[in-house]
Design a protein around this motif. Structure first.
Motif, PDB file in Angstrom:
ATOM      1  N   ALA A   1       5.879   5.687   8.775  1.00 29.70           N
ATOM      2  CA  ALA A   1       5.887   4.626   7.533  1.00 29.70           C
ATOM      3  C   ALA A   1       7.501   4.594   7.020  1.00 29.70           C
TER       4      ALA A   1
ATOM      5  N   ALA B   1       5.858   7.071  -0.208  1.00 31.86           N
ATOM      6  CA  ALA B   1       5.189   7.625   1.171  1.00 31.86           C
ATOM      7  C   ALA B   1       4.182   8.849   1.316  1.00 31.86           C
TER       8      ALA B   1
ATOM      9  N   THR C   1       1.420   6.799   5.037  1.00 35.07           N
ATOM     10  CA  THR C   1       2.329   4.997   4.245  1.00 35.07           C
ATOM     11  C   THR C   1       1.641   4.018   3.687  1.00 35.07           C
TER      12      THR C   1
END
Length: 229
Positions: A52, A57, A67
């Motif tokens: 991420a 996220a 993500t």
């Protein structure tokens, strides 16, 4: 079975709004964590969520990392078949998925020239031809969804769905820049502006402080609709 959701500054982060609405509107259990998107601390705060590097996220209860907003949405659909994240009718579901994906990947002129913010309305903003083209396409998609499947409620497919989640920040941009749209689109924007979940998000956003202001404009301003009067 609680998800961990990481979001950026509520005033400006359109993708964070989408991520949050997915959980809030469909009563999925989550803990929200605010990271410093505009303070510049977010990369360190997301470091434990590799790969991420953007918001939103999310982390599943098992620890799986998601993500991207569309990845979060599709994972929730997969994991919660009992929840009506998309319409149940196959034709409506196909259209909802299609216009959601188009929002996720398109409308770059609107995004680039009209960053989302929730503090006030700019007066005298002149949209470019590219922004007007994006608005025309968006209105076409909204009208199609409403005509085919939206007769039983204020949302694109009657009941609230992920399609509305993904177009919520568009409604905020139309409001903030006083963008020209037709009456049907204005009604749909109003549904977002009066939605209790959005009002909760904006109340929290107005507690944030930003110095300097990320998106300055040499324009007059007037109050956000819920602040007027």
């Amino acid at each position: 079975m609680t998800y961990q959701l990481y979001i950026g500054d509520r005033t400006f982060s359109s993708w964070s709004l989408r991520g949050w609405l997915m959980f809030e509107k469909f009563n999925l259990p989550y803990d929200a964590h605010l990271v410093g998107l505009y303070a510049g601390t977010y990369r360190d705060e997301l470091a434990h969520l590799k790969p991420a590097k953007t918001v939103p996220a999310a982390q599943t209860p098992e620890g799986y990392v998601l993500t991207d907003s569309l990845a979060i949405a599709e994972t929730l659909v997969e994991r919660h078949p009992e929840v009506a994240l998309y319409p149940s009718d196959p034709a409506a579901r196909a259209l909802a998925r299609s216009i959601t994906a188009e929002m996720h990947g398109g409308f770059g002129n609107l995004r680039g020239e009209c960053p989302m913010f929730l503090a006030h309305i700019w007066e005298g903003f002149a949209p470019s031809g590219g922004v007007l083209d994006d608005l025309e396409r968006i209105e076409t998609l909204w009208a199609l969804a409403r005509e085919r499947h939206g007769q039983d409620g204020p949302w694109l497919f009657g009941e609230y769905s992920l399609a509305d989640v993904f177009y919520a920040p568009v409604a905020m941009r139309i409001t903030a820049y006083d963008l020209p749209v037709g009456s049907q689109a204005k009604d749909y924007v109003s549904a977002h502006l009066s939605d209790p979940a959005f009002l909760k998000w904006r109340r929290d956003a107005m507690e944030e402080r930003h110095t300097p202001w990320p998106y300055p404009m040499d324009l007059s301003k007037r109050p956000w609709p819920s602040d007027a009067g």
